[in-house]
Design a protein around this motif. Structure first.
Motif, PDB file in Angstrom:
ATOM      1  N   PRO A   1       0.837  -1.211   0.000  1.00  0.00           N
ATOM      2  CA  PRO A   1       0.000   0.000   0.000  1.00  0.00           C
ATOM      3  C   PRO A   1       0.863   1.249   0.000  1.00  0.00           C
ATOM      4  O   PRO A   1       2.035   1.218   0.375  1.00  0.00           O
ATOM      5  N   GLY A   2       0.265   2.344  -0.420  1.00  0.00           N
ATOM      6  CA  GLY A   2       0.996   3.601  -0.438  1.00  0.00           C
ATOM      7  C   GLY A   2       0.061   4.755  -0.700  1.00  0.00           C
ATOM      8  O   GLY A   2      -1.128   4.568  -0.954  1.00  0.00           O
ATOM      9  N   PRO A   3       0.579   5.972  -0.641  1.00  0.00           N
ATOM     10  CA  PRO A   3      -0.262   7.141  -0.880  1.00  0.00           C
ATOM     11  C   PRO A   3      -0.662   7.246  -2.342  1.00  0.00           C
ATOM     12  O   PRO A   3      -0.073   6.625  -3.217  1.00  0.00           O
ATOM     13  N   GLY A   4      -1.661   8.061  -2.605  1.00  0.00           N
ATOM     14  CA  GLY A   4      -2.133   8.263  -3.963  1.00  0.00           C
ATOM     15  C   GLY A   4      -1.099   8.979  -4.821  1.00  0.00           C
ATOM     16  O   GLY A   4      -0.253   9.723  -4.328  1.00  0.00           O
ATOM     17  N   ASN A   5      -1.175   8.742  -6.132  1.00  0.00           N
ATOM     18  CA  ASN A   5      -0.204   9.310  -7.063  1.00  0.00           C
ATOM     19  C   ASN A   5      -0.876  10.289  -8.012  1.00  0.00           C
ATOM     20  O   ASN A   5      -2.021  10.087  -8.411  1.00  0.00           O
TER      21      ASN A   5
ATOM     22  N   HIS B   1       2.855  14.689  -1.327  1.00  0.00           N
ATOM     23  CA  HIS B   1       2.722  14.325   0.085  1.00  0.00           C
ATOM     24  C   HIS B   1       3.975  14.705   0.877  1.00  0.00           C
ATOM     25  O   HIS B   1       3.918  14.805   2.096  1.00  0.00           O
ATOM     26  N   LEU B   2       5.092  14.883   0.197  1.00  0.00           N
ATOM     27  CA  LEU B   2       6.359  15.158   0.868  1.00  0.00           C
ATOM     28  C   LEU B   2       6.671  16.650   0.973  1.00  0.00           C
ATOM     29  O   LEU B   2       7.565  17.041   1.705  1.00  0.00           O
ATOM     30  N   VAL B   3       5.971  17.480   0.230  1.00  0.00           N
ATOM     31  CA  VAL B   3       6.317  18.900   0.134  1.00  0.00           C
ATOM     32  C   VAL B   3       6.003  19.704   1.389  1.00  0.00           C
ATOM     33  O   VAL B   3       6.823  20.490   1.824  1.00  0.00           O
ATOM     34  N   PRO B   4       4.849  19.559   2.036  1.00  0.00           N
ATOM     35  CA  PRO B   4       4.513  20.499   3.107  1.00  0.00           C
ATOM     36  C   PRO B   4       5.422  20.454   4.325  1.00  0.00           C
ATOM     37  O   PRO B   4       5.465  21.401   5.091  1.00  0.00           O
TER      38      PRO B   4
ATOM     39  N   ALA C   1       7.373  13.579   6.830  1.00  0.00           N
ATOM     40  CA  ALA C   1       6.299  13.198   5.911  1.00  0.00           C
ATOM     41  C   ALA C   1       6.273  11.687   5.726  1.00  0.00           C
ATOM     42  O   ALA C   1       5.194  11.072   5.707  1.00  0.00           O
ATOM     43  N   LEU C   2       7.448  11.050   5.601  1.00  0.00           N
ATOM     44  CA  LEU C   2       7.500   9.600   5.460  1.00  0.00           C
ATOM     45  C   LEU C   2       7.023   8.900   6.739  1.00  0.00           C
ATOM     46  O   LEU C   2       6.380   7.858   6.671  1.00  0.00           O
ATOM     47  N   ARG C   3       7.332   9.476   7.908  1.00  0.00           N
ATOM     48  CA  ARG C   3       6.848   8.904   9.166  1.00  0.00           C
ATOM     49  C   ARG C   3       5.325   8.974   9.229  1.00  0.00           C
ATOM     50  O   ARG C   3       4.663   8.010   9.616  1.00  0.00           O
ATOM     51  N   HIS C   4       4.775  10.105   8.808  1.00  0.00           N
ATOM     52  CA  HIS C   4       3.317  10.263   8.804  1.00  0.00           C
ATOM     53  C   HIS C   4       2.673   9.263   7.833  1.00  0.00           C
ATOM     54  O   HIS C   4       1.662   8.626   8.167  1.00  0.00           O
TER      55      HIS C   4
END
Length: 153
Positions: free
Chosen positions: A39-43, A52-55, A61-64
């Motif tokens: 599983p993973g975040p949407g692309n 997902h990594l920018v903010p 971000a990877l921990r979240h």
């Protein structure tokens, strides 16, 4: 003066063509899928999961994302898929099962020219030669038994 008009195909022919190409080009829904991805975040189409990594900082971000998707997740950065193992146990299991895959290094033409055929310990391909180099390195250079004699001052 005759004017030429562009004639479009009729609607039934166009629908037949679209349905035929969709069935031929798409994989059959009856066939079982061979590949399963974690599983993973949407692309998004071009940037993948980078939004997902920018903010925030990347490690946060990877921990979240790991808290949301689990200790092993698939993150797409641009067009490259990356499997991210966020727990020690998951990383150990992957390296035990796929250690030889991760120990190999990419074949680059530059390393053949610059690094004398990639024959050193850092760039040699995984195999018996690499294992022998590592064994010699650890026993001869990093051995605790080996003592350095310093000249008297």
């Amino acid at each position: 003066m005759a004017t030429e008009q562009l004639q479009l195909p009729s609607v039934p022919i166009l629908l037949f063509f679209l349905i035929f190409t969709k069935r031929v080009c798409s994989p059959s829904s009856k066939a079982p899928r061979q590949e399963t991805h974690p599983p993973g975040p949407g692309n998004l189409p071009l940037i993948g999961s980078m939004h997902h990594l920018v903010p925030q900082l990347h490690f946060r971000a990877l921990r979240h994302l790991a808290r949301k998707h689990g200790p092993l997740m698939l993150v797409r950065i641009g067009q490259v898929d990356l499997a991210v193992a966020s727990s020690r146990e998951t990383a150990e299991e992957i390296l035990q099962k796929q250690g030889a895959t991760f120990a190999s290094r990419p074949e680059l033409a530059a390393k053949q020219v610059i690094l004398y055929g990639a024959s050193d310990i850092g760039w040699s391909p995984f195999g018996p030669y690499c294992k022998q180099l590592r064994r010699l390195f650890f026993t001869e250079l990093l051995s605790a038994k080996r003592t350095r004699s310093s000249p008297p001052s």
